[in-house]
Design a protein around this motif. Structure first.
Motif, PDB file in Angstrom:
ATOM      1  N   SER A  14       0.836  -1.208   0.000  1.00 29.33           N
ATOM      2  CA  SER A  14       0.000   0.000   0.000  1.00 29.33           C
ATOM      3  C   SER A  14       0.866   1.251   0.000  1.00 29.33           C
ATOM      4  O   SER A  14       2.056   1.198   0.308  1.00 29.33           O
ATOM      5  N   ARG A  73       0.949  10.570  -3.417  1.00 29.60           N
ATOM      6  CA  ARG A  73       0.114   9.435  -3.030  1.00 29.60           C
ATOM      7  C   ARG A  73      -0.641   8.842  -4.224  1.00 29.60           C
ATOM      8  O   ARG A  73      -0.778   7.627  -4.329  1.00 29.60           O
ATOM      9  N   GLU A  77      -0.479   4.996  -5.139  1.00 31.22           N
ATOM     10  CA  GLU A  77      -1.689   4.163  -5.119  1.00 31.22           C
ATOM     11  C   GLU A  77      -1.798   3.311  -6.381  1.00 31.22           C
ATOM     12  O   GLU A  77      -2.294   2.183  -6.338  1.00 31.22           O
ATOM     13  N   SER A  80      -0.097  -0.083  -5.891  1.00 32.76           N
ATOM     14  CA  SER A  80      -0.561  -1.005  -4.853  1.00 32.76           C
ATOM     15  C   SER A  80      -0.781  -2.396  -5.434  1.00 32.76           C
ATOM     16  O   SER A  80      -1.327  -2.543  -6.528  1.00 32.76           O
TER      17      SER A  80
END
Length: 170
Positions: A14, A73, A77, A80
């Motif tokens: 993550s 971020r 993401e 992930s």
């Protein structure tokens, strides 16, 4: 073994924070060996992209990495659940009586009397030694300790065969 082969050494679990850091699950032994590779391939949706590991932190069993070019971020993401790979040729050299698990998967396992014990499906660690999981043609699984010289008598990388001295307890 082919040096053009890719080896999975971990997985991105993550994002961590807002600056592009990633939490990773390491499949290396010891776990922190994952950060010894300066460049890694990230496989997301069957697309492999080369990244440089720019920075890292380790806190207990939690490993975080910062990949060059992944700066927020949203970008992290997108990665992930992606696998982390390296080229097989980048693995450290090991002695002749040690093996990478990945290289032995699928090998036929035979007893010293040539009895077929099955095909090597996987390994697991017990603390004292590694254990091979062999699957027979009838789908029966048997567990065989991987103890060089004592149980494992020979490993033939060319014929993809492991000879063991092992008596099954039925």
């Amino acid at each position: 073994m082919s040096d053009h082969k890719k080896v999975v050494i971990g997985q991105i679990s993550s994002p961590h924070g807002i600056k592009g850091w990633l939490k990773v699950v390491s499949y290396t032994d010891p776990l922190e060996n994952i950060i010894t590779y300066k460049n890694v391939l990230i496989n997301k949706n069957d697309e492999e992209i080369l990244f440089e590991i720019e920075d890292y932190t380790i806190s207990g069993k939690t490993i975080r990495i910062k990949l060059a070019g992944i700066d927020d971020r949203n970008m992290s993401e997108e990665l992930s659940k992606a696998q982390i790979l390296i080229d097989r040729k980048d693995l450290p050299e090991i002695s002749d009586d040690h093996y990478y698990w990945n290289d032995l998967l699928g090998f036929n396992i035979k007893n010293t009397d040539q009895t077929d014990l099955g095909r090597l499906q996987s390994f697991f660690e017990t603390g004292s030694n590694d254990v091979m999981v062999a699957v027979r043609k009838n789908k029966q699984r048997i567990l065989i300790p991987f103890i060089n010289n004592e149980v494992v008598k020979s490993v033939d990388l060319d014929s993809k065969e492991i000879i063991v001295k092992w008596s099954e307890i039925e």
